[in-house]
Design a protein around this motif. Structure first.
Motif, short mmCIF file in Angstrom:
data_model
loop_
_atom_site.label_atom_id
_atom_site.label_comp_id
_atom_site.label_asym_id
_atom_site.label_seq_id
_atom_site.Cartn_x
_atom_site.Cartn_y
_atom_site.Cartn_z
N ASP A 101 40.97 34.99 77.85
CA ASP A 101 42.21 34.14 76.40
C ASP A 101 42.24 35.89 76.80
O ASP A 101 43.86 35.51 76.54
CB ASP A 101 40.87 35.33 75.62
N LEU A 102 42.25 37.01 77.66
CA LEU A 102 43.56 37.85 77.91
C LEU A 102 44.40 37.63 78.78
O LEU A 102 45.68 38.10 78.92
CB LEU A 102 42.54 39.13 78.86
N TYR A 103 43.94 36.72 79.73
CA TYR A 103 44.65 36.18 80.84
C TYR A 103 45.88 34.79 80.32
O TYR A 103 47.15 35.29 79.89
CB TYR A 103 44.04 35.32 81.84
N SER A 104 45.48 34.14 78.67
CA SER A 104 46.45 33.05 78.55
C SER A 104 47.69 34.75 77.52
O SER A 104 48.65 34.11 77.41
CB SER A 104 45.20 32.82 77.37
N CYS A 172 47.32 41.60 81.93
CA CYS A 172 46.39 41.18 81.79
C CYS A 172 45.99 39.79 82.38
O CYS A 172 45.12 39.25 82.06
CB CYS A 172 47.43 40.84 80.23
N THR A 173 47.21 39.80 83.48
CA THR A 173 47.31 38.32 84.22
C THR A 173 46.69 38.57 85.54
O THR A 173 46.89 37.95 86.82
CB THR A 173 48.12 37.46 84.44
N ARG A 180 41.56 42.70 84.23
CA ARG A 180 42.36 42.87 83.20
C ARG A 180 41.71 44.23 82.36
O ARG A 180 40.31 44.09 82.15
CB ARG A 180 42.03 41.67 82.53
N PRO A 181 42.15 44.68 81.41
CA PRO A 181 42.07 45.13 79.85
C PRO A 181 41.63 44.42 79.18
O PRO A 181 41.35 42.76 78.83
CB PRO A 181 43.18 46.15 79.44
N ASN A 182 40.81 44.86 77.82
CA ASN A 182 40.21 44.32 76.72
C ASN A 182 41.48 44.38 76.43
O ASN A 182 42.32 45.01 76.09
CB ASN A 182 39.21 44.47 76.73
#
Length: 208
Positions: A101-104, A172-173, A180-182
């Protein structure tokens, strides 16, 4: 819904306020950190963020969502999500986690910073375009090129803030999920950027 979606507003920098950008992060932070077990949306994208008649943001379409216990992941043999937003490792490991979800969300942040679509049918996706631009700027090679690039998308006002939003998208990506961070960290970054302009007051209620 009456207000359409964030996809409809991607090129409208007046209607696309900081509050609307940050509300998406608040919703995902709620799903990842305040729901137990954690809920992984798995299809975060601009067209799944709708606006009600009052213009409030609502993250919708939980058709691909899964409940995931802390430290676990959901295993599926069907790749869920939308081209351009799907996390690269998902097609290799088949494990859906909050980091996906972080990537998206990172791709969505790039959408909302530039007005570009995640994938316009060309060979280069938004993430591939953004990363070298941002990394070169951060290394001091040509920091001024970042707002100039954004000015090319009509962002004369707030280009510096948009470059910061684009940088959040790059973080994030990150290729490695661990890098990636949260969502709590992402929300803090976005609120910090918005406070520079004094445009946003944090409301803890999740826009779902």
């Amino acid at each position: 819904m009456e207000g359409g979606s964030l996809e409809d507003l991607e090129s409208d920098q007046i209607m696309l306020t900081w509050g609307r950008r940050i509300d998406v992060a608040i919703a995902l932070m709620f799903l990842h950190h305040e729901c137990y077990p954690c809920i992984v949306h798995r299809d975060v994208k601009a067209s799944n963020v709708l606006l009600d008649k009052d213009g409030k943001v609502r993250v919708t379409d939980f058709g691909f969502a899964r409940v995931v216990d802390v430290g676990d992941s959901h295993v599926s043999r069907v790749v869920a999500g939308t081209i351009g937003y799907v996390v690269p490792e998902y097609g290799q490991t088949w494990h859906a986690t909050a980091k996906g979800d972080l990537y998206s969300f990172g791709v969505l942040a790039m959408d909302l910073a530039t007005g570009r679509r995640a994938s316009d049918g060309g060979e280069e996706c938004l993430g591939e375009w953004a990363k070298p631009v941002m990394v070169n700027g951060r290394q001091g090679l040509s920091r001024s090129v970042i707002p100039v690039v954004l000015l090319g998308f009509g962002l004369a006002e707030g280009a510096e803030e948009m470059s910061e939003l684009l940088w959040v998208g790059v973080k994030c990506t990150a290729e490695s999920p661990q890098a990636r961070p949260n969502m709590k960290e992402v929300l803090a970054m976005l609120i910090k950027i918005s406070c520079i302009r004094g445009e946003f007051n944090y409301d803890h209620s999740p826009p779902l």
